[in-house]
Design a protein around this motif. Structure first.
Motif, mmCIF file in Angstrom:
data_model
loop_
_atom_site.group_PDB
_atom_site.id
_atom_site.type_symbol
_atom_site.label_atom_id
_atom_site.label_comp_id
_atom_site.label_asym_id
_atom_site.label_seq_id
_atom_site.Cartn_x
_atom_site.Cartn_y
_atom_site.Cartn_z
ATOM 1 N N MET A 36 37.229 8.744 9.789
ATOM 2 C CA MET A 36 36.173 9.092 9.995
ATOM 3 C C MET A 36 35.426 10.095 8.975
ATOM 4 O O MET A 36 36.275 11.045 8.628
ATOM 5 N N GLN A 37 34.348 9.884 8.225
ATOM 6 C CA GLN A 37 33.861 10.791 7.204
ATOM 7 C C GLN A 37 32.950 11.991 7.857
ATOM 8 O O GLN A 37 32.292 11.661 8.988
ATOM 9 N N ASN A 38 33.062 13.204 7.315
ATOM 10 C CA ASN A 38 32.027 14.081 7.863
ATOM 11 C C ASN A 38 30.760 14.106 6.925
ATOM 12 O O ASN A 38 30.978 14.702 5.695
ATOM 13 N N VAL A 91 15.962 14.245 -11.681
ATOM 14 C CA VAL A 91 15.970 13.971 -12.991
ATOM 15 C C VAL A 91 17.413 14.418 -13.737
ATOM 16 O O VAL A 91 17.763 13.636 -14.414
ATOM 17 N N ARG A 92 17.799 15.667 -13.271
ATOM 18 C CA ARG A 92 19.051 15.931 -13.758
ATOM 19 C C ARG A 92 20.276 15.026 -13.427
ATOM 20 O O ARG A 92 21.298 14.771 -14.154
ATOM 21 N N LEU A 93 20.220 14.504 -12.174
ATOM 22 C CA LEU A 93 21.326 13.840 -11.614
ATOM 23 C C LEU A 93 21.265 12.204 -12.081
ATOM 24 O O LEU A 93 22.050 11.538 -11.888
ATOM 25 N N GLY A 94 19.969 12.110 -12.381
ATOM 26 C CA GLY A 94 19.601 10.426 -12.807
ATOM 27 C C GLY A 94 19.373 9.694 -11.495
ATOM 28 O O GLY A 94 19.865 8.492 -11.311
ATOM 29 N N VAL A 95 19.149 10.251 -10.293
ATOM 30 C CA VAL A 95 18.723 9.583 -8.956
ATOM 31 C C VAL A 95 17.537 9.882 -8.593
ATOM 32 O O VAL A 95 16.616 10.467 -9.236
ATOM 33 N N THR A 96 16.970 8.846 -7.769
ATOM 34 C CA THR A 96 15.571 8.956 -7.186
ATOM 35 C C THR A 96 15.509 10.096 -6.285
ATOM 36 O O THR A 96 16.561 10.528 -5.651
ATOM 37 N N SER A 97 14.315 10.747 -5.990
ATOM 38 C CA SER A 97 14.161 11.668 -5.170
ATOM 39 C C SER A 97 14.069 11.515 -3.876
ATOM 40 O O SER A 97 13.640 10.355 -3.476
ATOM 41 N N GLY A 98 14.756 12.075 -2.878
ATOM 42 C CA GLY A 98 14.834 11.848 -1.380
ATOM 43 C C GLY A 98 15.981 12.377 -0.667
ATOM 44 O O GLY A 98 16.519 13.119 -1.254
ATOM 45 N N TRP A 99 16.150 11.778 0.530
ATOM 46 C CA TRP A 99 17.177 12.337 1.194
ATOM 47 C C TRP A 99 18.495 11.509 1.216
ATOM 48 O O TRP A 99 18.048 10.227 1.193
ATOM 49 N N TYR A 100 19.455 12.086 1.055
ATOM 50 C CA TYR A 100 20.618 11.365 0.987
ATOM 51 C C TYR A 100 22.117 11.669 1.837
ATOM 52 O O TYR A 100 21.894 12.967 2.142
ATOM 53 N N SER A 101 22.889 10.903 2.452
ATOM 54 C CA SER A 101 23.841 11.524 3.162
ATOM 55 C C SER A 101 25.026 11.817 2.184
ATOM 56 O O SER A 101 25.168 10.946 1.269
ATOM 57 N N THR A 102 25.689 12.924 2.328
ATOM 58 C CA THR A 102 26.769 13.228 1.286
ATOM 59 C C THR A 102 28.119 13.587 1.904
ATOM 60 O O THR A 102 28.071 14.074 3.414
ATOM 61 N N LYS A 103 28.960 13.507 1.313
ATOM 62 C CA LYS A 103 30.326 14.092 1.979
ATOM 63 C C LYS A 103 30.407 15.347 1.591
ATOM 64 O O LYS A 103 29.298 16.012 1.021
ATOM 65 N N VAL A 136 26.457 9.235 -0.295
ATOM 66 C CA VAL A 136 27.256 8.110 0.383
ATOM 67 C C VAL A 136 26.015 6.857 0.402
ATOM 68 O O VAL A 136 26.288 5.740 0.251
ATOM 69 N N THR A 137 24.862 7.369 1.022
ATOM 70 C CA THR A 137 23.698 6.647 1.152
ATOM 71 C C THR A 137 22.488 7.281 0.608
ATOM 72 O O THR A 137 22.288 8.443 0.526
ATOM 73 N N GLY A 138 21.273 6.290 0.471
ATOM 74 C CA GLY A 138 20.179 7.051 0.174
ATOM 75 C C GLY A 138 19.723 6.174 -1.096
ATOM 76 O O GLY A 138 20.290 5.502 -1.776
ATOM 77 N N ALA A 197 24.458 8.355 11.665
ATOM 78 C CA ALA A 197 24.962 7.878 12.858
ATOM 79 C C ALA A 197 25.493 6.439 12.861
ATOM 80 O O ALA A 197 26.353 6.016 13.658
ATOM 81 N N GLU A 198 25.016 5.597 12.109
ATOM 82 C CA GLU A 198 25.347 4.316 11.970
ATOM 83 C C GLU A 198 26.943 4.099 11.476
ATOM 84 O O GLU A 198 27.800 3.452 11.990
ATOM 85 N N ILE A 199 27.095 4.862 10.430
ATOM 86 C CA ILE A 199 28.329 5.103 9.524
ATOM 87 C C ILE A 199 29.371 5.635 10.593
ATOM 88 O O ILE A 199 30.485 5.225 10.622
ATOM 89 N N ASN A 200 28.939 6.905 11.059
ATOM 90 C CA ASN A 200 29.773 7.841 11.814
ATOM 91 C C ASN A 200 29.332 7.881 13.234
ATOM 92 O O ASN A 200 28.837 8.924 13.502
#
Length: 59
Positions: free
Chosen positions: A1-3, A15-27, A33-35, A48-51
């Motif tokens: 199980m991941q937290n 922009v700095r991370l090279g990802v799209t702006s938004g909400w992400y689930s993180t370890k 992890v997702t987003g 909740a689906e993952i954990n």
């Protein structure tokens, strides 16, 4: 199980991370992890689906 926890990535950071702006689930380590998800609620649903919460013990 991941937290997992929700994290919002704003435009400047995305922009700095090279990802799209938004909400992400993180370890705990900060790894995405997702987003991206449109809302925090969407992100929490995915977490909740993952954990799924542990089953309740019957008395």
């Amino acid at each position: 199980m991941q937290n997992l926890s929700p994290r919002h990535v704003k435009t400047e950071e995305s922009v700095r991370l090279g990802v799209t702006s938004g909400w992400y689930s993180t370890k705990v380590s900060g790894t995405f992890v997702t987003g991206p998800h449109d809302t925090e609620a969407d992100c929490l649903r995915k977490i909740a689906e993952i954990n799924p919460p542990p089953p309740r013990k019957k008395k």
